[in-house]
Design a protein around this motif. Structure first.
Motif, PDB file in Angstrom:
ATOM      1  N   SER A 504       1.694 -32.036   0.756  1.00 11.79           N
ATOM      2  CA  SER A 504       1.591 -30.616   1.132  1.00 11.79           C
ATOM      3  C   SER A 504       2.948 -29.948   1.268  1.00 11.79           C
ATOM      4  O   SER A 504       3.049 -28.718   1.171  1.00 11.79           O
ATOM      5  CB  SER A 504       0.814 -30.487   2.447  1.00 11.79           C
ATOM      6  N   LEU A 505       4.018 -30.731   1.464  1.00  6.27           N
ATOM      7  CA  LEU A 505       5.344 -30.147   1.661  1.00  6.27           C
ATOM      8  C   LEU A 505       5.843 -29.393   0.435  1.00  6.27           C
ATOM      9  O   LEU A 505       6.667 -28.485   0.562  1.00  6.27           O
ATOM     10  CB  LEU A 505       6.352 -31.238   2.047  1.00  6.27           C
ATOM     11  N   ILE A 506       5.365 -29.760  -0.754  1.00  8.51           N
ATOM     12  CA  ILE A 506       5.876 -29.091  -1.946  1.00  8.51           C
ATOM     13  C   ILE A 506       5.400 -27.647  -2.030  1.00  8.51           C
ATOM     14  O   ILE A 506       5.939 -26.860  -2.809  1.00  8.51           O
ATOM     15  CB  ILE A 506       5.493 -29.858  -3.233  1.00  8.51           C
ATOM     16  N   HIS A 507       4.406 -27.270  -1.235  1.00 10.67           N
ATOM     17  CA  HIS A 507       3.893 -25.899  -1.258  1.00 10.67           C
ATOM     18  C   HIS A 507       4.553 -25.000  -0.213  1.00 10.67           C
ATOM     19  O   HIS A 507       4.268 -23.810  -0.177  1.00 10.67           O
ATOM     20  CB  HIS A 507       2.380 -25.908  -1.012  1.00 10.67           C
ATOM     21  N   TYR A 508       5.428 -25.555   0.623  1.00 13.26           N
ATOM     22  CA  TYR A 508       5.978 -24.782   1.736  1.00 13.26           C
ATOM     23  C   TYR A 508       6.864 -23.630   1.274  1.00 13.26           C
ATOM     24  O   TYR A 508       6.776 -22.513   1.785  1.00 13.26           O
ATOM     25  CB  TYR A 508       6.766 -25.707   2.675  1.00 13.26           C
ATOM     26  N   ILE A 509       7.726 -23.900   0.323  1.00 18.38           N
ATOM     27  CA  ILE A 509       8.702 -22.883  -0.077  1.00 18.38           C
ATOM     28  C   ILE A 509       7.999 -21.679  -0.707  1.00 18.38           C
ATOM     29  O   ILE A 509       8.302 -20.522  -0.385  1.00 18.38           O
ATOM     30  CB  ILE A 509       9.742 -23.494  -1.029  1.00 18.38           C
ATOM     31  N   GLU A 510       7.038 -21.942  -1.591  1.00 19.22           N
ATOM     32  CA  GLU A 510       6.302 -20.838  -2.206  1.00 19.22           C
ATOM     33  C   GLU A 510       5.510 -20.063  -1.153  1.00 19.22           C
ATOM     34  O   GLU A 510       5.402 -18.832  -1.224  1.00 19.22           O
ATOM     35  CB  GLU A 510       5.356 -21.389  -3.277  1.00 19.22           C
ATOM     36  N   ALA A 511       4.950 -20.766  -0.164  1.00 16.38           N
ATOM     37  CA  ALA A 511       4.204 -20.082   0.899  1.00 16.38           C
ATOM     38  C   ALA A 511       5.120 -19.173   1.707  1.00 16.38           C
ATOM     39  O   ALA A 511       4.717 -18.067   2.112  1.00 16.38           O
ATOM     40  CB  ALA A 511       3.536 -21.108   1.803  1.00 16.38           C
ATOM     41  N   ILE A 512       6.338 -19.599   1.957  1.00 16.32           N
ATOM     42  CA  ILE A 512       7.291 -18.759   2.702  1.00 16.32           C
ATOM     43  C   ILE A 512       7.630 -17.517   1.891  1.00 16.32           C
ATOM     44  O   ILE A 512       7.700 -16.407   2.431  1.00 16.32           O
ATOM     45  CB  ILE A 512       8.558 -19.563   3.047  1.00 16.32           C
ATOM     46  N   ARG A 513       7.850 -17.672   0.608  1.00 19.19           N
ATOM     47  CA  ARG A 513       8.169 -16.504  -0.214  1.00 19.19           C
ATOM     48  C   ARG A 513       7.005 -15.512  -0.254  1.00 19.19           C
ATOM     49  O   ARG A 513       7.221 -14.301  -0.303  1.00 19.19           O
ATOM     50  CB  ARG A 513       8.502 -16.957  -1.639  1.00 19.19           C
ATOM     51  N   ARG A 514       5.791 -16.001  -0.219  1.00 14.38           N
ATOM     52  CA  ARG A 514       4.623 -15.118  -0.347  1.00 14.38           C
ATOM     53  C   ARG A 514       4.158 -14.559   0.989  1.00 14.38           C
ATOM     54  O   ARG A 514       3.818 -13.381   1.092  1.00 14.38           O
ATOM     55  CB  ARG A 514       3.470 -15.857  -1.024  1.00 14.38           C
ATOM     56  N   LEU A 515       4.127 -15.393   2.027  1.00 19.17           N
ATOM     57  CA  LEU A 515       3.476 -14.987   3.276  1.00 19.17           C
ATOM     58  C   LEU A 515       4.433 -14.790   4.440  1.00 19.17           C
ATOM     59  O   LEU A 515       4.032 -14.266   5.475  1.00 19.17           O
ATOM     60  CB  LEU A 515       2.422 -16.032   3.672  1.00 19.17           C
ATOM     61  N   GLY A 516       5.675 -15.221   4.317  1.00 16.80           N
ATOM     62  CA  GLY A 516       6.616 -15.070   5.419  1.00 16.80           C
ATOM     63  C   GLY A 516       6.919 -16.397   6.079  1.00 16.80           C
ATOM     64  O   GLY A 516       6.318 -17.438   5.772  1.00 16.80           O
ATOM     65  N   CYS A 517       7.860 -16.363   7.003  1.00 21.35           N
ATOM     66  CA  CYS A 517       8.271 -17.595   7.673  1.00 21.35           C
ATOM     67  C   CYS A 517       7.111 -18.177   8.468  1.00 21.35           C
ATOM     68  O   CYS A 517       6.275 -17.460   9.015  1.00 21.35           O
ATOM     69  CB  CYS A 517       9.471 -17.323   8.575  1.00 21.35           C
ATOM     70  N   LEU A 518       7.096 -19.493   8.547  1.00 24.38           N
ATOM     71  CA  LEU A 518       5.901 -20.199   8.999  1.00 24.38           C
ATOM     72  C   LEU A 518       5.701 -20.151  10.504  1.00 24.38           C
ATOM     73  O   LEU A 518       4.629 -20.517  10.987  1.00 24.38           O
ATOM     74  CB  LEU A 518       5.958 -21.651   8.521  1.00 24.38           C
ATOM     75  N   ASP A 519       6.695 -19.708  11.263  1.00 24.69           N
ATOM     76  CA  ASP A 519       6.470 -19.583  12.704  1.00 24.69           C
ATOM     77  C   ASP A 519       5.432 -18.509  13.002  1.00 24.69           C
ATOM     78  O   ASP A 519       4.801 -18.527  14.068  1.00 24.69           O
ATOM     79  CB  ASP A 519       7.782 -19.263  13.427  1.00 24.69           C
ATOM     80  N   GLY A 520       5.225 -17.583  12.072  1.00 24.95           N
ATOM     81  CA  GLY A 520       4.210 -16.556  12.267  1.00 24.95           C
ATOM     82  C   GLY A 520       2.821 -16.985  11.858  1.00 24.95           C
ATOM     83  O   GLY A 520       1.852 -16.247  12.075  1.00 24.95           O
ATOM     84  N   LEU A 521       2.702 -18.186  11.265  1.00 26.16           N
ATOM     85  CA  LEU A 521       1.399 -18.678  10.796  1.00 26.16           C
ATOM     86  C   LEU A 521       1.095 -20.060  11.364  1.00 26.16           C
ATOM     87  O   LEU A 521       0.293 -20.790  10.812  1.00 26.16           O
ATOM     88  CB  LEU A 521       1.394 -18.738   9.259  1.00 26.16           C
TER      89      LEU A 521
END
Length: 924
Positions: A504-521
Motif C-alpha cells: 500500500s505504500l506505493i500509493h501514498y505519494i499519488e494520494a498526497i498529490r491528489r487529496l492532500g497531506c495525510l494528517d487530514g485523512l
C-alpha cells in the motif's frame, strides 16, 4: 505564490443572512435575549455543566433541591422542563430511522425464507454539509476554490484545495461552481466495557473545505455523525453466506444514507456559506477509508490497483481499478453471468455498490492511505519490529529499550516492549523514534539501510505540508528500502515481501498529490470520534433500545454546542484558538518538583498537585501567544521556582552539579564582572523545567513548536508516595550564533549538552536575572554516517575531566535525545536510564525524536535570521522602540518592555519570564 484556478470557481451568486444571523433576528422579533430560552449567561453556564457532567436523574435531583429553588432560582423545576428548554434550541439535521428487512437463504419451519428487521439511523448528508459550510465559527478556516501553491517555483501540497483532485473536479463542473469534498469515515466499535457484546457502526462526515488543522480536532466539532449502520448477526443466512450478505448490507445502507448526494452532485445546491455569500455547492465524495469493504474486493487484494495477489512486493505500480469497469463486472455477476475479471480482480458479489450512482466520483482514487493501520500498527509494529526482534533477540531488545536515556516527549519503556499486550498507534509511534538506534552495532549495513529508509518514509508520510522536493525524497526512501530489503531474506528472517500493507505504500505519494497531506485523512481522528458519538451516547442510555436514546442524547449535545458557538458569535469573540493542540503533552509529565527533603521552601509541584493543569497552562500561555507571531525562538520558565533558596551543596549532592560554584564564578567574571562573587551560602532558585519555542518549520504545524527540557533530581519514596526517577534531559545549544545563522544544520554552531540544573541567582543581591544552566558538554557532532544518518558524538573533556560549564538560557535552542551506540553484548547490566549518559561511550543524535529534528537532518533548511534573549524585569516603551527598530509589533501583555544591545532585541517581561527573539534591524 498562489496560482488561482484559471476559470470561475467558488463564485457567489448572491447574499443571505447566515444561520446565526437568522437566529438573532428571530430572537429580536420575539423580544428575547440571546440566552433564550434560558435567563442569562450564568444560567447558561450552569446548563452546559449539567448536560455534560450530570446524569438525567442528577439533573432532576439538583433542580428539586431547596437551595436551587429558593436561592439559585433557575428557570426549570425538574428534568422534564430542563430538557424541554434544551429541545427549543436550534439543532442540526434531524434523525431518520429506516426499517430494513433482510431476507436470508435459510428456510424456516413453515417453508418460508427467514427474514431479519434492522434499524438504519441516518441524517440527510446535504443538510450536514449545509450545517458545516454555513457555520460562521468556521469562516476563517474555510476555502471555496482550488489553488496551486508554489514557493521558489516548487509546488507545495497541504490542504485539499491545494491538490489535484479538487482542481480536476472543478474542471468538469459548471463555471463558478463550489466543490464541497465530502470525507467519510466508518468503523465498528464496541459500546460495552468488559461485559456484553453491544456494538455500533457509526458513519462520520466532514468537508474538505475546512482546514485540516481544525477538521481533525474533535473539540472543534467540524465532523458530524451521519448515521449508524446496523450491526447484524444475519442468522437468516447460512454461515458460508453471512460474510457476503454483510457486504451487501453495508452497501445498501450506505446507498440509502448517501442518496441525497446524487442530485447534489449533478445539479448542485444553493447554500449560504459561513461568509454570508450564497454559492451553488456540488457535494462530491472525496475520501472513504474503509478500503476493501468499499472497493468490493477481498482483503488479500489491493483496493486501489489491480496488482496480482502474488506480486505485491514489486515496487512497480500496477494499473488502477476503474469504477466503470468494476460496476459493469459486478452487474454481470449479479445477473448470473460469470465474467473472468470477477475472479481475476478478487471482487465480492455486491450487486450494486453505493458509489455506483454518485456523480463525478472515482471511488478507487478516493481511497486515502490509512497511516494508523497500514504504517504504525502494520508495517512498523507487525513487521519491522518483529524483524528487529529476530535480529537482536527479544530479551536483549527489551534491555536496550529499558536502558535508553529519557527525554521529554519520548515514552520510556522501563520493562521493555514484550510486556505490552494492548497495542495502539501510540506505542508504535514511540518505538519508531528509537528503533533504528537499537539496531546499530547488531546487524549489517544493508539491514540498517533498509530499516532507515522505511522509517524515513514513515516520517515523510506524516508531514503536514509537502512539496515536490519532499515527495521526491519520500519516493527515494521507499526505493532505497526496496533496493535493500533482500538483506532480511539473506538473514532468514523473511521468505518474501508479498505483504498487503507494505504494498500500500506505493500509493501514498499519488494520494498526497491528489487529496492532500495525510494528517487530514488519518483514521486516528475517527477512532477518537467513537468516544464522543458512540460510547458516551451509549452510557447515557438505558441500554435497551439504545439507538433511539443515543440519537436524542447526541441531538441535545449538538444543540448546546451550537448555542454556545452562537453566543460567542453574538459577543464578537468566536474562538480563534482551535489551532492550538487539544491536549498539551507538556502537562502530562511528572517532573518531581516537590521534594520535601530539599533545603529551603519547596514549592507545590506544578504537575502533580491539585490545579496543576491550570498552573502549567498559564506557565506557557505567553509562548502559545507567540506561536503565530514573528518570533522564531523563545523560552519561558515556570511562574514560580520548583525549589526556592537552594544551597550549592544541595545542587552538588542531588543534581550532580559538582563544579557549579567555580564554573559560575568563571561565567560571572566574564559576563558580569561587577556582580558580587557567589559563595557556598548564596541562595539559588531552582527550576525543574523550561519550555522552549522551536523555530518554525513549514512541514510541521506551528502548534507543535513548544517543547520542554527537564532537570529534576530523584525523589525517594515518602510514605505512600511513589519514588520519582531523576530526569536530566539533553538539549541543543547555539555555541556560535554567527555560524548557525549562516550555515544552519546540526553541525553548524550547535552542540549537545546534558542539563543538570536550571537556576537563577537572587535579584536582591544584585545578580542579573537571566536563567542559567549547568551543562555537561558533549563533543561537536561529526558528519552523519551514510547508513543510519545519525550524527555521532561523545563526552567532551578538559584536562581529562568532563567538560562542564554554566551558560545562559538564551543559548538554548531545543531539547534533543542522544542514543547510545550499543555493541554486541550491550547493554552493560550497570547501565540505567539515569546513568547511561555518564558513561564514556559513543552516542548518536536521534533525528527521529520529533518532526522538527527529522526535518533538520533530512535537508539543510535555511536558518532563521532572528535572535532572542530575555528576562523578567521591565522597562517602558515596548511598542515605540520596536517600531523604531523596524520590528513587527508583538502582542505582549502590559508590563513588557525591551532594551537593545548589539543588534539583539531583548524582550523583558516581569511576570511571565518570557524570553523571545524577533527580527531586528542591523544596528547597534
Amino acid at each position: 505564490m498562489y496560482e488561482p484556478y484559471p476559470g470561475e470557481a467558488g463564485k457567489p451568486v448572491g447574499t443571505d443572512t447566515t444561520f446565526f444571523e437568522k437566529i438573532r433576528a428571530e430572537q429580536n422579533a420575539r423580544g428575547e435575549t440571546p440566552y433564550a430560552p434560558f435567563e442569562d449567561d450564568e444560567e447558561w453556564d450552569l446548563v452546559k455543566w449539567l448536560i455534560s457532567e450530570v446524569s438525567q436523574g442528577g439533573i432532576d435531583r439538583f433542580a428539586k433541591l431547596p437551595i436551587t429553588r429558593n436561592r439559585t432560582k433557575v428557570s426549570f423545576k425538574n428534568k422534564k422542563l430542563f430538557f424541554k428548554k434544551i429541545d427549543q434550541l436550534p439543532t442540526g439535521s434531524p434523525w431518520i430511522c429506516d426499517i430494513i428487512s433482510v431476507t436470508g437463504n435459510i428456510v424456516g419451519p413453515k417453508g418460508q425464507k427467514l427474514t431479519e428487521e434492522l434499524e438504519l439511523w441516518r441524517r440527510d448528508p446535504v443538510d450536514c454539509v449545509k450545517e458545516l459550510i454555513g457555520n460562521p465559527a468556521f469562516e476563517p478556516y474555510t476555502s471555496y476554490a482550488p489553488v496551486r501553491v508554489k514557493k521558489r517555483g516548487v509546488r507545495h501540497y497541504s490542504e485539499m484545495n491545494t491538490c489535484d483532485w479538487w482542481w480536476d473536479k472543478q474542471g468538469v463542473l459548471p463555471p463558478g461552481a463550489t466543490v464541497a469534498p465530502i470525507i467519510l469515515a466508518s468503523d465498528k466499535t464496541t459500546l460495552t466495557v468488559l461485559r456484553g457484546d453491544k456494538t455500533a457502526w457509526p458513519v462520520y462526515l466532514t468537508v474538505g473545505n475546512i482546514d485540516k488543522a481544525i477538521r481533525c480536532k474533535p473539540s472543534a466539532r467540524t465532523t458530524v455523525l451521519l448515521g449508524y449502520i446496523p450491526v447484524a448477526k444475519l442468522k437468516c443466512f447460512s454461515e458460508g453466506e453471512r460474510s457476503e450478505a454483510g457486504y451487501r448490507l453495508f452497501h445498501m445502507c450506505m446507498a440509502k444514507m448517501l442518496a441525497p448526494l446524487v442530485a447534489a452532485g449533478k445539479d448542485g445546491v444553493l447554500m449560504t456559506c459561513a461568509d454570508g455569500l450564497v454559492r451553488r455547492v456540488f457535494a462530491l465524495l472525496a475520501d472513504h477509508p474503509k478500503q476493501c469493504l468499499v472497493a468490493c474486493c477481498k482483503e488479500n487484494r489491493c483496493p486501489r490497483c489491480l496488482v496480482p495477489p502474488n506480486e505485491r512486493e514489486s515496487p512497480q505500480l500496477s494499473p488502477l481499478r476503474s469504477q466503470t469497469d468494476t460496476t459493469e463486472i459486478l452487474q454481470k455477476a449479479a445477473n448470473g453471468e460469470h465474467p473472468e475479471e470477477f475472479v481475476e480482480q478478487g471482487l465480492r458479489p455486491v450487486h450494486r455498490p453505493f458509489w455506483a450512482d454518485l456523480p463525478h466520483t472515482d471511488i478507487f482514487s478516493c481511497i486515502a492511505p490509512d497511516i494508523l493501520h497500514q504504517i504504525h500498527k502494520g508495517v512498523i509494529k507487525d513487521h519491522l519490529l518483529e524483524w528487529c526482534k529476530s535480529i537482536i533477540g527479544e530479551d536483549e531488545l527489551d534491555a536496550r529499550f529499558a536502558t535508553l536515556p529519557e527525554s521529554h516527549g519520548l515514552r520510556h519503556f522501563h520493562r521493555g516492549i514484550s510486556v505490552i499486550t494492548q497495542w495502539t498507534g501510540g506505542e508504535a509511534k514511540e518505538i519508531e523514534k528509537v528503533l533504528l538506534g537499537l539496531l546499530v552495532g547488531q546487524t549489517n549495513t544493508r539491514v540498517l539501510t533498509a530499516a532507515r529508509a522505511l522509517l524515513d518514509f514513515v516520517y515523510y508520510a506524516q508531514f503536514e505540508v509537502h512539496s515536490d522536493a519532499t515527495l521526491a525524497r519520500m519516493d527515494a526512501a521507499l526505493a532505497d528500502f526496496h533496493a535493500h530489503k533482500d538483506a532480511f531474506v539473506e538473514l532468514g528472517i523473511r521468505d518474501h515481501f508479498n505483504i498487503p500493507k507494505l504494498h500500500s505504500l506505493i500509493h501514498y505519494i499519488e494520494a498526497i498529490r491528489r487529496l492532500g497531506c495525510l494528517d487530514g485523512l488519518n483514521t486516528e481522528t475517527s477512532e477518537r470520534f467513537h468516544i464522543n458519538y458512540a460510547k458516551e451516547a451509549y452510557r447515557a442510555s438505558s441500554r435497551r433500545k439504545y439507538f433511539a436514546q443515543m440519537t436524542l442524547w447526541l441531538q441535545r449535545q449538538e444543540a448546546v454546542i451550537l448555542q454556545d458557538a452562537y453566543l460567542s458569535w453574538v459577543a464578537g469573540e468566536l474562538s480563534r484558538d482551535e489551532g492550538l493542540d487539544d491536549s498539551d503533552d507538556d502537562e502530562d509529565e511528572d517532573d518531581g518538583d516537590a521534594d520535601g527533603d530539599e533545603e529551603g521552601t519547596s514549592q507545590v509541584n506544578e504537575t502533580t498537585q491539585q490545579g496543576s493543569e491550570e498552573v502549567v497552562a498559564e506557565s506557557i500561555k505567553t509562548l502559545r501567544e507567540l506561536i503565530n507571531s514573528n518570533v522564531t525562538r523563545a523560552y519561558q520558565l515556570p511562574i514560580k521556582p520548583s525549589v526556592s533558596r537552594v544551597s550549592f551543596q544541595t545542587l552538588i549532592d542531588k543534581y550532580g552539579a559538582t563544579a557549579l560554584l567555580p564554573r559560575l564564578q568563571l561565567y560571572l567574571s566574564k559576563n558580569y564582572p561587577n556582580s558580587p562573587p557567589p559563595n557556598l551560602l548564596t541562595p539559588i532558585d531552582v527550576y525543574h523545567h523550561i519550555h522552549l519555542l522551536l523555530p518554525p518549520n513549514i512541514h510541521v504545524a506551528n502548534e507543535k513548536r513548544i517543547c520542554k527540557v527537564c532537570a529534576s533530581p530523584a525523589i525517594p519514596r515518602i510514605a505512600d508516595r511513589q519514588p520519582v526517577r531523576a530526569h536530566f534531559d539533553c538539549a541543543l545549544f547555539v555555541e556560535d550564533e554567527v555560524v548557525y545563522r549562516r550555515d544552519g544544520g546540526l553541525a553548524a554552531g550547535l552542540r549537545a549538552g546534558q542539563v543538570r540544573a536550571i537556576f537563577r541567582l537572587p535579584q536582591r543581591l544584585g545578580y542579573d536575572q537571566e536563567p542559567l544552566l549547568y551543562v555537561h558538554w558533549f563533543r561537536p557532532f561529526r558528519d552523519s554516517d551514510a547508513v543510519t544518518r545519525l550524527p555521532p558524538t561523545a563526552h567532551a573533556t578538559r584536562d581529562h575531566f568532563r567538560h562542564v560549564e554554566v551558560v545562559p538560557a538564551s543559548t538554548l535552542l531545543r531539547s534533543c535525545h542522544l542514543l547510545p551506540r550499543f555493541c554486541h553484548g550491550d547493554p552493560d547490566p550497570e547501565w540505567t536510564p539515569e546513568n547511561i549518559l555518564d558513561h564514556n561511550i559513543t552516542f548518536s543524535f536521534n533525528r527521529y525524536l520529533d518532526f522538527h529534528a527529522f526535518c533538520a537532518l533530512s535537508r539543510k533548511y535555511p536558518p532563521p535570521r532572528t535572535q532572542y534573549v530575555a528576562h523578567d524585569s521591565h522597562s517602558g516603551g515596548l511598542t515605540g522602540r520596536m517600531r523604531a527598530l523596524g520590528v513587527e509589533e508583538l502582542d505582549l501583555k502590559e508590563g513588557a518592555g525591551i532594551v537593545c544591545h548589539g543588534g539583539i532585541l531583548r524582550v523583558r517581561h516581569y511576570v511571565e519570564h518570557i524570553h523571545c527573539l524577533t527580527e531586528t534591524a542591523n544596528r547597534p
